[in-house]
Motif scaffolding. Structure first.
Motif, PDB file in Angstrom:
ATOM      1  N   PHE A 190       0.824  -1.201   0.000  1.00  8.67           N
ATOM      2  CA  PHE A 190       0.000   0.000   0.000  1.00  8.67           C
ATOM      3  C   PHE A 190       0.862   1.257   0.000  1.00  8.67           C
ATOM      4  O   PHE A 190       0.525   2.251  -0.638  1.00  8.67           O
ATOM      5  CB  PHE A 190      -0.931  -0.002   1.210  1.00  8.67           C
ATOM      6  N   TRP A 191       1.983   1.229   0.707  1.00 10.92           N
ATOM      7  CA  TRP A 191       2.885   2.368   0.722  1.00 10.92           C
ATOM      8  C   TRP A 191       3.460   2.615  -0.672  1.00 10.92           C
ATOM      9  O   TRP A 191       3.615   3.745  -1.112  1.00 10.92           O
ATOM     10  CB  TRP A 191       4.015   2.110   1.717  1.00 10.92           C
ATOM     11  N   ALA A 192       3.774   1.533  -1.388  1.00 11.70           N
ATOM     12  CA  ALA A 192       4.410   1.655  -2.697  1.00 11.70           C
ATOM     13  C   ALA A 192       3.424   1.963  -3.814  1.00 11.70           C
ATOM     14  O   ALA A 192       3.846   2.316  -4.918  1.00 11.70           O
ATOM     15  CB  ALA A 192       5.149   0.353  -3.025  1.00 11.70           C
ATOM     16  N   ALA A 193       2.126   1.850  -3.540  1.00 12.04           N
ATOM     17  CA  ALA A 193       1.119   2.004  -4.599  1.00 12.04           C
ATOM     18  C   ALA A 193       1.251   3.316  -5.350  1.00 12.04           C
ATOM     19  O   ALA A 193       1.035   3.372  -6.570  1.00 12.04           O
ATOM     20  CB  ALA A 193      -0.277   1.872  -4.011  1.00 12.04           C
ATOM     21  N   HIS A 194       1.593   4.405  -4.651  1.00 14.34           N
ATOM     22  CA  HIS A 194       1.697   5.717  -5.288  1.00 14.34           C
ATOM     23  C   HIS A 194       3.145   6.146  -5.489  1.00 14.34           C
ATOM     24  O   HIS A 194       3.409   7.291  -5.848  1.00 14.34           O
ATOM     25  CB  HIS A 194       0.971   6.761  -4.436  1.00 14.34           C
ATOM     26  N   ARG A 195       4.090   5.231  -5.236  1.00 14.22           N
ATOM     27  CA  ARG A 195       5.503   5.581  -5.356  1.00 14.22           C
ATOM     28  C   ARG A 195       6.247   4.696  -6.351  1.00 14.22           C
ATOM     29  O   ARG A 195       7.334   5.054  -6.800  1.00 14.22           O
ATOM     30  CB  ARG A 195       6.184   5.476  -3.982  1.00 14.22           C
ATOM     31  N   VAL A 196       5.681   3.538  -6.675  1.00 15.22           N
ATOM     32  CA  VAL A 196       6.318   2.587  -7.577  1.00 15.22           C
ATOM     33  C   VAL A 196       5.374   2.314  -8.734  1.00 15.22           C
ATOM     34  O   VAL A 196       4.166   2.123  -8.527  1.00 15.22           O
ATOM     35  CB  VAL A 196       6.656   1.269  -6.834  1.00 15.22           C
ATOM     36  N   THR A 197       5.895   2.321  -9.955  1.00 18.02           N
ATOM     37  CA  THR A 197       5.046   2.093 -11.124  1.00 18.02           C
ATOM     38  C   THR A 197       4.525   0.659 -11.128  1.00 18.02           C
ATOM     39  O   THR A 197       5.148  -0.255 -10.552  1.00 18.02           O
ATOM     40  CB  THR A 197       5.821   2.345 -12.425  1.00 18.02           C
ATOM     41  N   ALA A 198       3.378   0.474 -11.774  1.00 14.41           N
ATOM     42  CA  ALA A 198       2.760  -0.855 -11.828  1.00 14.41           C
ATOM     43  C   ALA A 198       3.691  -1.865 -12.502  1.00 14.41           C
ATOM     44  O   ALA A 198       3.767  -3.025 -12.087  1.00 14.41           O
ATOM     45  CB  ALA A 198       1.430  -0.778 -12.572  1.00 14.41           C
ATOM     46  N   LEU A 199       4.412  -1.422 -13.540  1.00 14.28           N
ATOM     47  CA  LEU A 199       5.314  -2.326 -14.244  1.00 14.28           C
ATOM     48  C   LEU A 199       6.482  -2.744 -13.348  1.00 14.28           C
ATOM     49  O   LEU A 199       6.869  -3.918 -13.322  1.00 14.28           O
ATOM     50  CB  LEU A 199       5.849  -1.668 -15.519  1.00 14.28           C
TER      51      LEU A 199
END
Length: 311
Positions: A88-97
């Motif tokens: 959840f933390w990475a959802a807006h910081r790491v691209t889906a790919l």
């Protein structure tokens, strides 16, 4: 068919069902009201999942764990809390790919960690199958992103997400390790209940510290019903299937079915938007399906060989 082969086939069938549930759950998550606290939502989801397991747990023999088992369940719950919290933390910081590319390492990590804890035998054939599945899953991720390699990024955010993937891979390994040493219950429902309960408590603590509790007031009845569905099926049933599979298969074989999740999500996408079907989806799909077929053949061959060995 030998009894051992029937057991292995049932475990594989359960993991295939696991992939269907997880892959079909992503559209359901998208129906939730935006802005709800994700960690607290996950804690509620785990709580519902644990409560759904109670009827099955109460009928299990020796379902109450001892101190050592409780400590191990807590570590397993920490693995779940760590993965979901970081995700959840990475959802807006790491691209889906980037997330997809890192997640495909989970079966290989489970195999490596299983080798370290001696619950996974040395198997070059399994490594080759896992490598084929990883390539197929990566090809599907690239197809979904339209081949945009610029979305493939690696930095400190991605390193943290990778640690979450390691935690997720460690969950079935610890389960197998605890089973092999007689520390955990032989009942899959009991193992599922205690690990979900421990994980739910840890995620709830993180949510209370990091998220506004008043945000849960925005939850509607429809949201609660969706979370209840995700709790019972996408958490309770899926983790029970993982524990059921772990009792028979190795961690690498169990986690290999994560390669099927993007394939199932692709099929769900095509049902709703058939115009998106294209040849660029074919290489990854064929590689993923081939890896699962090879995994099944390998497992059945090993079961037949084991059945022929003298007692």
């Amino acid at each position: 068919m030998a009894e051992t082969e029937k057991t292995a086939t049932g475990a594989h069938a359960g993991m295939f069902f696991w992939a269907l549930i997880v892959g079909a759950s992503f559209p359901v998550v998208g129906l939730l009201t935006e802005g709800l606290p994700p960690l607290l939502l996950t804690a509620l989801r785990f709580t519902i999942a644990a409560l759904a397991m109670v009827p099955m747990v109460r009928t299990a023999a020796a379902w109450r764990p001892g101190l050592v088992a409780l400590l191990l369940y807590s570590v397993m719950g920490l693995c779940l809390a760590g993965f979901f919290g970081i995700m959840f933390w990475a959802a807006h910081r790491v691209t889906a790919l980037s997330m997809s590319a890192l997640f495909i390492f989970m079966p290989l990590l489970a195999y490596g960690l299983g080798r370290m804890l001696r619950v996974e035998p040395r198997a070059g054939g399994l490594l080759a199958i896992l490598g084929l599945g990883a390539l197929g899953a990566l090809a599907l991720a690239l197809a979904q992103s339209g081949g945009d390699l610029d979305a493939l990024q690696f930095g400190w955010n991605e390193v943290l997400f990778f640690l979450g993937v390691v935690a997720s891979a460690l969950y079935p390994v610890l389960s197998k390790w605890g089973l092999s040493r007689g520390l955990l219950s032989g009942d899959a429902a009991a193992r599922t209940f205690w690990s979900l309960a421990a994980g739910g408590v840890l995620i709830a603590v993180a949510g209370l510290l990091m998220e506004p509790v008043r945000g849960m007031a925005r939850m509607s009845l429809g949201d609660f019903l969706l979370v209840a569905y995700l709790g019972v099926f996408s958490s309770g049933v899926t983790f029970w299937l993982i524990q059921r599979g772990t009792g028979v298969l190795t961690p690498g074989a169990v986690t290999a079915y994560s390669y099927l999740v993007p394939f199932v999500s692709m099929v769900v996408l095509f049902v709703g938007q058939p115009e998106l079907i294209g040849w660029h989806w074919l290489p990854g799909s064929m590689a993923v399906v081939a890896s699962i077929v090879l995994l099944l053949r390998r497992s059945n061959r090993q079961a037949r060989m084991g059945a022929r060995e003298p007692a």
